[in-house]
Design a protein around this motif. Structure first.
Motif, PDB file in Angstrom:
ATOM      1  N   VAL A 161    -118.242  35.053  46.140  1.00  0.00           N
ATOM      2  CA  VAL A 161    -118.381  34.383  47.367  1.00  0.00           C
ATOM      3  C   VAL A 161    -119.568  34.982  48.082  1.00  0.00           C
ATOM      4  O   VAL A 161    -120.434  34.361  48.485  1.00  0.00           O
ATOM      5  CB  VAL A 161    -117.176  34.617  48.332  1.00  0.00           C
ATOM      6  CG1 VAL A 161    -117.614  34.069  49.892  1.00  0.00           C
ATOM      7  CG2 VAL A 161    -116.151  33.685  47.822  1.00  0.00           C
ATOM      8  N   ARG A 162    -119.631  36.330  47.922  1.00  0.00           N
ATOM      9  CA  ARG A 162    -120.965  37.111  48.518  1.00  0.00           C
ATOM     10  C   ARG A 162    -122.193  36.645  47.645  1.00  0.00           C
ATOM     11  O   ARG A 162    -123.185  36.279  48.480  1.00  0.00           O
ATOM     12  CB  ARG A 162    -120.970  38.548  48.184  1.00  0.00           C
ATOM     13  CG  ARG A 162    -119.967  39.325  49.351  1.00  0.00           C
ATOM     14  CD  ARG A 162    -120.396  40.754  49.402  1.00  0.00           C
ATOM     15  NE  ARG A 162    -119.555  41.475  48.048  1.00  0.00           N
ATOM     16  CZ  ARG A 162    -118.375  41.760  47.987  1.00  0.00           C
ATOM     17  NH1 ARG A 162    -117.497  41.383  48.972  1.00  0.00           N
ATOM     18  NH2 ARG A 162    -117.878  42.290  46.993  1.00  0.00           N
ATOM     19  N   PHE A 163    -122.255  36.283  46.481  1.00  0.00           N
ATOM     20  CA  PHE A 163    -123.224  35.586  45.751  1.00  0.00           C
ATOM     21  C   PHE A 163    -123.608  34.395  45.981  1.00  0.00           C
ATOM     22  O   PHE A 163    -124.708  33.913  45.914  1.00  0.00           O
ATOM     23  CB  PHE A 163    -123.043  36.137  44.279  1.00  0.00           C
ATOM     24  CG  PHE A 163    -124.072  35.328  43.370  1.00  0.00           C
ATOM     25  CD1 PHE A 163    -125.222  35.636  43.335  1.00  0.00           C
ATOM     26  CD2 PHE A 163    -123.833  34.018  42.887  1.00  0.00           C
ATOM     27  CE1 PHE A 163    -126.348  34.930  42.420  1.00  0.00           C
ATOM     28  CE2 PHE A 163    -124.743  33.306  42.015  1.00  0.00           C
ATOM     29  CZ  PHE A 163    -126.010  33.950  41.995  1.00  0.00           C
ATOM     30  N   ALA A 164    -122.569  33.586  46.071  1.00  0.00           N
ATOM     31  CA  ALA A 164    -122.814  32.048  45.995  1.00  0.00           C
ATOM     32  C   ALA A 164    -123.072  31.432  47.608  1.00  0.00           C
ATOM     33  O   ALA A 164    -122.206  30.910  48.141  1.00  0.00           O
ATOM     34  CB  ALA A 164    -121.598  31.283  45.333  1.00  0.00           C
ATOM     35  N   GLY A 165    -123.998  31.969  48.324  1.00  0.00           N
ATOM     36  CA  GLY A 165    -124.199  31.571  49.807  1.00  0.00           C
ATOM     37  C   GLY A 165    -125.157  30.298  49.828  1.00  0.00           C
ATOM     38  O   GLY A 165    -125.398  29.916  50.993  1.00  0.00           O
ATOM     39  N   THR A 166    -125.547  29.868  48.670  1.00  0.00           N
ATOM     40  CA  THR A 166    -126.177  28.480  48.777  1.00  0.00           C
ATOM     41  C   THR A 166    -125.868  27.412  47.924  1.00  0.00           C
ATOM     42  O   THR A 166    -125.185  27.774  47.124  1.00  0.00           O
ATOM     43  CB  THR A 166    -127.804  28.917  48.610  1.00  0.00           C
ATOM     44  OG1 THR A 166    -127.835  29.212  47.242  1.00  0.00           O
ATOM     45  CG2 THR A 166    -128.556  29.984  49.416  1.00  0.00           C
ATOM     46  N   PRO A 167    -126.072  26.233  48.150  1.00  0.00           N
ATOM     47  CA  PRO A 167    -125.967  25.016  47.255  1.00  0.00           C
ATOM     48  C   PRO A 167    -126.550  25.360  45.895  1.00  0.00           C
ATOM     49  O   PRO A 167    -125.731  25.151  44.795  1.00  0.00           O
ATOM     50  CB  PRO A 167    -126.358  23.983  47.910  1.00  0.00           C
ATOM     51  CG  PRO A 167    -126.487  24.228  49.360  1.00  0.00           C
ATOM     52  CD  PRO A 167    -126.875  25.515  49.402  1.00  0.00           C
ATOM     53  N   SER A 168    -127.664  25.927  45.751  1.00  0.00           N
ATOM     54  CA  SER A 168    -128.244  26.231  44.522  1.00  0.00           C
ATOM     55  C   SER A 168    -127.518  27.046  43.541  1.00  0.00           C
ATOM     56  O   SER A 168    -127.311  27.010  42.386  1.00  0.00           O
ATOM     57  CB  SER A 168    -129.627  26.485  44.596  1.00  0.00           C
ATOM     58  OG  SER A 168    -130.301  27.113  43.454  1.00  0.00           O
ATOM     59  N   ALA A 169    -126.963  28.426  44.168  1.00  0.00           N
ATOM     60  CA  ALA A 169    -126.202  29.340  43.703  1.00  0.00           C
ATOM     61  C   ALA A 169    -125.031  28.824  43.222  1.00  0.00           C
ATOM     62  O   ALA A 169    -124.248  28.979  42.119  1.00  0.00           O
ATOM     63  CB  ALA A 169    -126.087  30.560  44.490  1.00  0.00           C
ATOM     64  N   GLU A 170    -124.324  28.013  44.093  1.00  0.00           N
ATOM     65  CA  GLU A 170    -122.956  27.276  43.751  1.00  0.00           C
ATOM     66  C   GLU A 170    -122.835  26.330  42.487  1.00  0.00           C
ATOM     67  O   GLU A 170    -122.230  26.504  41.735  1.00  0.00           O
ATOM     68  CB  GLU A 170    -122.365  26.528  44.850  1.00  0.00           C
ATOM     69  CG  GLU A 170    -122.209  27.283  46.232  1.00  0.00           C
ATOM     70  CD  GLU A 170    -121.903  26.543  47.393  1.00  0.00           C
ATOM     71  OE1 GLU A 170    -121.014  27.130  48.380  1.00  0.00           O
ATOM     72  OE2 GLU A 170    -122.240  25.540  47.561  1.00  0.00           O
ATOM     73  N   GLN A 171    -124.161  25.807  42.383  1.00  0.00           N
ATOM     74  CA  GLN A 171    -124.354  24.766  41.218  1.00  0.00           C
ATOM     75  C   GLN A 171    -124.493  25.665  40.311  1.00  0.00           C
ATOM     76  O   GLN A 171    -123.993  25.202  39.068  1.00  0.00           O
ATOM     77  CB  GLN A 171    -125.368  23.767  41.608  1.00  0.00           C
ATOM     78  CG  GLN A 171    -125.712  22.783  40.393  1.00  0.00           C
ATOM     79  CD  GLN A 171    -124.453  21.972  40.290  1.00  0.00           C
ATOM     80  OE1 GLN A 171    -123.752  21.549  41.203  1.00  0.00           O
ATOM     81  NE2 GLN A 171    -123.992  21.993  38.897  1.00  0.00           N
ATOM     82  N   GLN A 172    -125.249  26.850  40.055  1.00  0.00           N
ATOM     83  CA  GLN A 172    -125.236  27.689  38.983  1.00  0.00           C
ATOM     84  C   GLN A 172    -123.987  27.901  38.378  1.00  0.00           C
ATOM     85  O   GLN A 172    -123.906  28.063  37.029  1.00  0.00           O
ATOM     86  CB  GLN A 172    -126.235  28.913  39.307  1.00  0.00           C
ATOM     87  CG  GLN A 172    -127.941  28.342  39.378  1.00  0.00           C
ATOM     88  CD  GLN A 172    -128.332  29.789  39.643  1.00  0.00           C
ATOM     89  OE1 GLN A 172    -128.059  30.584  39.914  1.00  0.00           O
ATOM     90  NE2 GLN A 172    -129.938  29.537  39.647  1.00  0.00           N
ATOM     91  N   VAL A 173    -123.338  28.528  39.432  1.00  0.00           N
ATOM     92  CA  VAL A 173    -122.253  28.923  38.815  1.00  0.00           C
ATOM     93  C   VAL A 173    -121.186  28.026  38.440  1.00  0.00           C
ATOM     94  O   VAL A 173    -120.474  28.347  37.229  1.00  0.00           O
ATOM     95  CB  VAL A 173    -121.352  29.929  40.306  1.00  0.00           C
ATOM     96  CG1 VAL A 173    -119.987  30.179  39.909  1.00  0.00           C
ATOM     97  CG2 VAL A 173    -122.245  30.895  40.756  1.00  0.00           C
ATOM     98  N   VAL A 174    -121.145  27.034  39.014  1.00  0.00           N
ATOM     99  CA  VAL A 174    -120.091  25.881  38.588  1.00  0.00           C
ATOM    100  C   VAL A 174    -120.529  25.361  37.163  1.00  0.00           C
ATOM    101  O   VAL A 174    -119.882  25.265  36.323  1.00  0.00           O
ATOM    102  CB  VAL A 174    -120.159  24.446  39.368  1.00  0.00           C
ATOM    103  CG1 VAL A 174    -119.238  23.616  38.891  1.00  0.00           C
ATOM    104  CG2 VAL A 174    -119.437  25.229  40.852  1.00  0.00           C
ATOM    105  N   THR A 175    -121.897  25.316  36.722  1.00  0.00           N
ATOM    106  CA  THR A 175    -122.340  24.733  35.735  1.00  0.00           C
ATOM    107  C   THR A 175    -122.160  25.596  34.602  1.00  0.00           C
ATOM    108  O   THR A 175    -121.728  25.324  33.404  1.00  0.00           O
ATOM    109  CB  THR A 175    -123.958  24.537  35.643  1.00  0.00           C
ATOM    110  OG1 THR A 175    -124.251  23.483  36.729  1.00  0.00           O
ATOM    111  CG2 THR A 175    -124.548  24.169  34.585  1.00  0.00           C
ATOM    112  N   ALA A 176    -122.171  26.830  34.968  1.00  0.00           N
ATOM    113  CA  ALA A 176    -122.004  27.814  33.808  1.00  0.00           C
ATOM    114  C   ALA A 176    -120.532  27.912  33.597  1.00  0.00           C
ATOM    115  O   ALA A 176    -120.223  28.093  32.374  1.00  0.00           O
ATOM    116  CB  ALA A 176    -122.504  29.385  34.102  1.00  0.00           C
ATOM    117  N   ALA A 177    -119.694  27.649  34.496  1.00  0.00           N
ATOM    118  CA  ALA A 177    -118.126  27.881  34.098  1.00  0.00           C
ATOM    119  C   ALA A 177    -117.987  26.741  33.452  1.00  0.00           C
ATOM    120  O   ALA A 177    -117.137  26.671  32.478  1.00  0.00           O
ATOM    121  CB  ALA A 177    -117.666  27.883  35.677  1.00  0.00           C
ATOM    122  N   VAL A 178    -118.453  25.545  33.540  1.00  0.00           N
ATOM    123  CA  VAL A 178    -118.001  24.367  32.815  1.00  0.00           C
ATOM    124  C   VAL A 178    -118.459  24.531  31.404  1.00  0.00           C
ATOM    125  O   VAL A 178    -117.660  24.328  30.415  1.00  0.00           O
ATOM    126  CB  VAL A 178    -118.695  23.171  33.511  1.00  0.00           C
ATOM    127  CG1 VAL A 178    -118.821  21.957  32.371  1.00  0.00           C
ATOM    128  CG2 VAL A 178    -118.213  22.643  34.630  1.00  0.00           C
TER     129      VAL A 178
END
Length: 195
Positions: A161-178
């Motif tokens: 949560v500390r890392f993913a503070g922007t839509p861009s960071a969130e998208q990176q995380v979700v894409t990598a998880a998929v």
């Protein structure tokens, strides 16, 4: 969106891939005897070994309150395989783990493996019931953090949560998880000896 939303985005964004991996795991088949269980551990070793190596090449975890050395799981797989009479390096290694070149992809991949540790509690009980193995002999990987599993998951989520503070960071995380779920699914599908 704020970083606090990333957990919901991950849950929703990876649901089909997560379900595919759970089906592929097929615990009734993979825990039917020590041979099939050992084959599963070998397959997981072949996936986790290159994934952990890639995660280890990224820096910056500590700045977010995460200590990667506490989260390495390959040593548990080595211990289990050795206890079951196997040489871990005799198993094939996955050549197609997701590319992890920064914290965004790292957190996405870690979401998959840290979440798997939660499910490992259930699997370790089944392994004990069906195969008589314990965290001290043959089942340390699925037992993972043992009584620290809740706090370890909470600490990971807080760092994410500390890392993913922007839509861009969130998208990176979700894409990598998929991508990580998809890679694991393909890797497990190649295990014809258990399918």
């Amino acid at each position: 969106m704020t970083g606090g939303r990333v957990l919901q985005l991950l849950k929703e964004g990876t649901a089909p891939q997560h379900e595919a991996v759970e089906r592929r795991f097929d615990l009734n088949n993979r825990l039917r005897d020590t041979h099939t269980y050992t084959a599963l551990l070998g397959r997981l070793y072949g996936f986790y070994q290159p994934l952990e190596a890639a995660l280890g090449r990224v820096t910056g975890y500590e700045d977010l309150g995460l200590h990667l050395h506490e989260r390495r799981k390959v040593a548990w797989l080595v211990s289990d395989l050795t206890a079951l009479g196997c040489v871990p390096d005799s198993f094939p290694t996955c050549a197609h783990v997701p590319e992890i070149d920064s914290l965004g992809p790292a957190f996405g991949s870690m979401y998959v493996v840290e979440g798997a540790s939660l499910g490992g509690r259930h699997i370790s009980k089944l392994v004990a019931q069906r195969l008589g193995l314990t965290p001290d002999r043959g089942c340390s990987f699925f037992a993972s953090y043992r009584d620290r599993i809740g706090p370890m998951w909470d600490a990971f989520r807080a760092a994410l949560v500390r890392f993913a503070g922007t839509p861009s960071a969130e998208q990176q995380v979700v894409t990598a998880a998929v991508q990580t779920f998809e890679s694991l699914d393909r890797w497990l599908a190649r295990d014809e000896g258990v399918s």
